[in-house]
Design an enzyme around this catalytic site. Structure first.
Site, PDB file in Angstrom:
ATOM      1  N   GLY A 123       0.206   7.572  10.496  1.00  0.00           N
ATOM      2  CA  GLY A 123       0.420   7.693   8.957  1.00  0.00           C
ATOM      3  C   GLY A 123       0.598   9.125   8.432  1.00  0.00           C
ATOM      4  N   ASP A 142      -0.097  -3.160  17.807  1.00  0.00           N
ATOM      5  CA  ASP A 142       0.402  -1.989  16.848  1.00  0.00           C
ATOM      6  C   ASP A 142       0.491  -0.686  17.477  1.00  0.00           C
ATOM      7  OD1 ASP A 142       0.259  -1.053  13.730  1.00  0.00           O
ATOM      8  OD2 ASP A 142      -1.178   0.308  14.789  1.00  0.00           O
ATOM      9  N   LYS A 147       7.011   0.418  12.136  1.00  0.00           N
ATOM     10  CA  LYS A 147       6.990   0.890  13.544  1.00  0.00           C
ATOM     11  C   LYS A 147       7.559  -0.234  14.495  1.00  0.00           C
ATOM     12  CE  LYS A 147       2.490  -0.463  12.258  1.00  0.00           C
ATOM     13  NZ  LYS A 147       1.743   0.247  10.836  1.00  0.00           N
ATOM     14  N   LYS A 182       3.773   2.051  18.332  1.00  0.00           N
ATOM     15  CA  LYS A 182       3.687   3.404  17.865  1.00  0.00           C
ATOM     16  C   LYS A 182       3.935   4.286  19.375  1.00  0.00           C
ATOM     17  CE  LYS A 182       0.775   2.902  14.271  1.00  0.00           C
ATOM     18  NZ  LYS A 182      -0.751   2.566  13.598  1.00  0.00           N
ATOM     19  N   THR A 220       0.793  -1.309   0.203  1.00  0.00           N
ATOM     20  CA  THR A 220       0.006   0.129  -0.060  1.00  0.00           C
ATOM     21  C   THR A 220       0.803   1.365   0.120  1.00  0.00           C
ATOM     22  OG1 THR A 220      -1.427  -1.402   1.356  1.00  0.00           O
ATOM     23  CG2 THR A 220      -1.948   1.078   1.082  1.00  0.00           C
ATOM     24  N   VAL A 221       1.920   1.393   0.850  1.00  0.00           N
ATOM     25  CA  VAL A 221       2.662   2.520   0.982  1.00  0.00           C
ATOM     26  C   VAL A 221       3.422   2.810  -0.187  1.00  0.00           C
ATOM     27  CG1 VAL A 221       3.890   3.962   2.566  1.00  0.00           C
ATOM     28  CG2 VAL A 221       2.381   2.453   3.558  1.00  0.00           C
ATOM     29  N   VAL A 224       4.083   6.231  12.620  1.00  0.00           N
ATOM     30  CA  VAL A 224       2.964   6.737  13.707  1.00  0.00           C
ATOM     31  C   VAL A 224       1.865   7.707  13.032  1.00  0.00           C
ATOM     32  CG1 VAL A 224       2.772   7.614  16.045  1.00  0.00           C
ATOM     33  CG2 VAL A 224       5.109   6.282  15.322  1.00  0.00           C
ATOM     34  N   ARG A 268       8.448  -8.679  -2.564  1.00  0.00           N
ATOM     35  CA  ARG A 268       8.655 -10.490  -2.393  1.00  0.00           C
ATOM     36  C   ARG A 268       8.217 -10.690  -3.775  1.00  0.00           C
ATOM     37  NH1 ARG A 268       4.982 -11.816   2.623  1.00  0.00           N
ATOM     38  NH2 ARG A 268       4.676  -9.653   2.276  1.00  0.00           N
TER      39      ARG A 268
END
Lengths: 429, 429
Positions: free
Chosen positions: A135, A202, A106, A206, A15-16, A133, A45
């Site tokens: 986004g 998660d 993170k 952060k 996504t990023v 942290v 990958r």
């Protein structure tokens, strides 16, 4: 302002990563500090997996470490994820080779931040992680750069959008945690294995990073107290609302003379409070400084566009040539993390009991609480909803966690009490 | 990280200057980027005036320009204020001498920012002004640094704490603008000459700076549309609340294909909206980016501690050696500011009329509005409070400002209408 071209090696095309490629293709003029950013190599990958962006113009690397070490890579952008494995190996390789690193990872920073900071500072290159942290919402920059003229006392907020979405949706739709999570997974809002999110890990990653930036201690994920939202029942959401609260997964870090407490807990937040009003996948954070007072920041905590924008801002920072410590102090001067024991926490609490519908139960519970030294703030008994027992809920005045645990242990043993009382903290915000 | 000592020359020893001296005396270890900051010289209007900090250890300069040029000054900190005069002369002198400048001077940056940016960039030194906007709340850093990976579409917020305090206090106490302002002046919350604040000029300076950072245009205070709060009556605050709104002085900057609109207006904000809930002297800002979406930031907009902390953060940034444009683009590439004409604004509006208590008035007003093409959204008539006439208030659907002005001109001439209708905008946020 240097006019040089910065060649980026981007590892990780999820996504990023795709969002970053998209951004740079839309903004070929991106030169925020004079210099120009150009992607030269990529790694992921699978080379052939369908992607929303065309990668045929970039050199392909099967191995992220090779991409980091490539002579065509000036800045290594790590968007692979994971606290160990290829992400860590490639970041270490880049830093040791004297290359600036930008990452959204993170887990890596929360678990290995101090050693990576030492590598970066020894090489005299930046290691930046704004996207790790909140986004697209610049919490890292605020703590690392804007708050250096202050002494931060605490941070507290909502750092996991998936949990906030689930809690918001449970309240809005009246459906159970499992139902809402299932839908979120089907729609791609939650991972197939949701443990990192709903387990609170998660958010703990952060807030461990924020604690290091705020207090100048080494990021120490292992010291975080973590409780997720998978035990939150619809009944708790309804009862909390009756009492004037909304349940939120609150991540906090507090500094006191005793040390630092990093915590992630489902917590009751008063209705109308900005954190109670932070809905859906939004993230929000309060920063409390001794001189500045309270700053509140709210925005998108995830998503391709926002997170890629944060990565791009870090790439811009690399181009400025700025040199400052990775955390609040140089790696060699970071204070060791002294954790405050969870039992030392003092705060108000919400206790939900399931009891038999018989005379004397409330008296027995109240008496036990009084014997333990727990003072009741409010009390609520709801009509019986099914034959399984009567839910009663009470809130306490500020009480030490050790005292609460003792009280819960004793209440659980009362004959009319059907299950172990459910404890939720009331946020101190 | 350089270990050098940065010698500061601080001109201006009012609230912010004293706060900075205080901070550096409390934090002798302040070395956020490795280097150390030490004040060597100071300058102010009067050497002997009583101050909360001891200045006997610093070299005294009667003239800020001499302080800027002193060989003992590595970084010039301008806290004098004013868009021209000694502040401008000294900042220019420092930049021409190749010295980094940190300032809290919003008027100077809003009115002369582009030419000063050109000087700074020609000399290759930073010109930083975090404290000029929102005091301790890092709006400048957010726009200049964190949003570079996005395209900002608009900013809107509360940028003047004095006005927000007055509006909050009028609502809470039911007292008039003049009464609350008088108290605020006696308590030192408002200046003896309050024009800069209550006239909207201070907020306009600040939002002009934010527009330049957000859109890459030259800061152009002269193009701002400005209306202050001195005409706000208690009646408007009450009527707005009846309609579900709170009045706030909203400063906004919007970019469209036509150009940029920079506006400061008392505006109606829906109750429950974060800007409506921003009370007292707090400041708050929404930033809307194409990729990131909406970010909200709220915090103290003034005060010695917060503003000095922002100055200290800028000093830290100087120490990092970062090189980036003063605004969003290098001074030579800033777009000329193309203002959108005020008459082009389209939005909902609040109109308050004072009419004779007689039959047919509402029909006449409604007819006039219909003739002009203004569509009514809601309508409220309150019982007569005194013999001077009957207040009626209405809100419109989105209407062009030129159309509204025409309607107001025509309504004013109706025989039963006792005074020119009062127009307030409903915020588009």
């Amino acid at each position: 302002m240097t006019q040089k071209t910065w060649r980026l090696g981007v590892a990780g095309l999820g996504t990023v990563g795709s969002g970053l490629l998209q951004f740079l293709s839309e903004r070929p003029d991106f030169a925020p500090a004079g210099g120009k950013a150009v992607i030269t190599g990529v790694s992921a990958r699978s080379k052939s997996r369908p992607r929303p962006v065309d990668i045929s113009g970039y050199a392909w690397f099967d191995d992220a470490v090779q991409l980091a070490l490539s002579p065509e890579t000036d800045v290594f952008v790590e968007l692979v994820g994971g606290s160990d494995g290829p992400a860590k190996a490639a970041v270490e390789a880049a830093l040791k080779a004297g290359k600036p690193v930008v990452t959204a990872n993170k887990a890596l920073i929360a678990e290995h931040g101090a050693e990576l900071a030492a590598l970066a500072e020894a090489a005299g290159v930046p290691l930046l992680f704004e996207a790790a942290v909140m986004g697209g919402t610049p919490a890292v920059k605020m703590l690392r750069e804007a708050m250096v003229g202050d002494d931060v006392a605490s941070v507290a907020g909502i750092l996991n959008g998936t949990c906030n979405y689930i809690l918001s949706e449970m309240e809005a739709s009246g459906r159970s945690f499992a139902d809402v999570l299932g839908d979120a997974q089907r729609m791609g809002y939650a991972e197939a294995d949701p443990t990192m999110d709903v387990g609170g890990f998660d958010a703990a990653h952060k807030v461990s990073i924020l604690a290091a930036l705020a207090f100048g201690c080494a990021p120490t994920f292992a010291a975080a107290e973590i409780e997720g939202i998978s035990q939150i029942e619809l009944l708790d959401i309804k009862l909390a609302k009756d009492l004037g609260y909304r349940i939120r997964l609150i991540a906090s870090a507090d500094r006191s003379e005793e040390g630092v407490a990093v915590r992630v807990h489902p917590s009751l937040v008063p209705l109308g409070h900005p954190l109670a009003e932070t809905r859906g996948a939004l993230n929000a954070l309060f920063i409390e400084g001794r001189r500045i007072g309270r700053i509140f920041i709210q925005g998108p905590g995830a998503g391709s566009g926002p997170t890629a924008a944060a990565v791009a801002a870090d790439i811009a920072d690399v181009m400025t040539g700025a040199s400052r410590p990775v955390f609040q102090a140089p790696a060699g001067k970071l204070r060791p993390f002294v954790a405050v024991a969870p039992t030392r926490r003092v705060g108000k609490a919400y206790l939900r009991l399931l009891v038999r519908d018989q005379a004397g139960v409330i008296a027995a519970v109240s008496e036990t609480l009084a014997e333990c030294g727990v003072s009741i703030d409010s009390f609520l008994q709801k009509p019986v909803e099914d034959a399984g027992g009567v839910p009663i809920v009470l809130t306490t005045h500020a009480t030490a966690e050790s005292v609460l645990t003792d009280a819960i242990n004793r209440i659980e043993k009362l004959p009319a009490v059907l299950e172990r009382p459910r404890l939720l903290r009331i946020a101190r915000i």
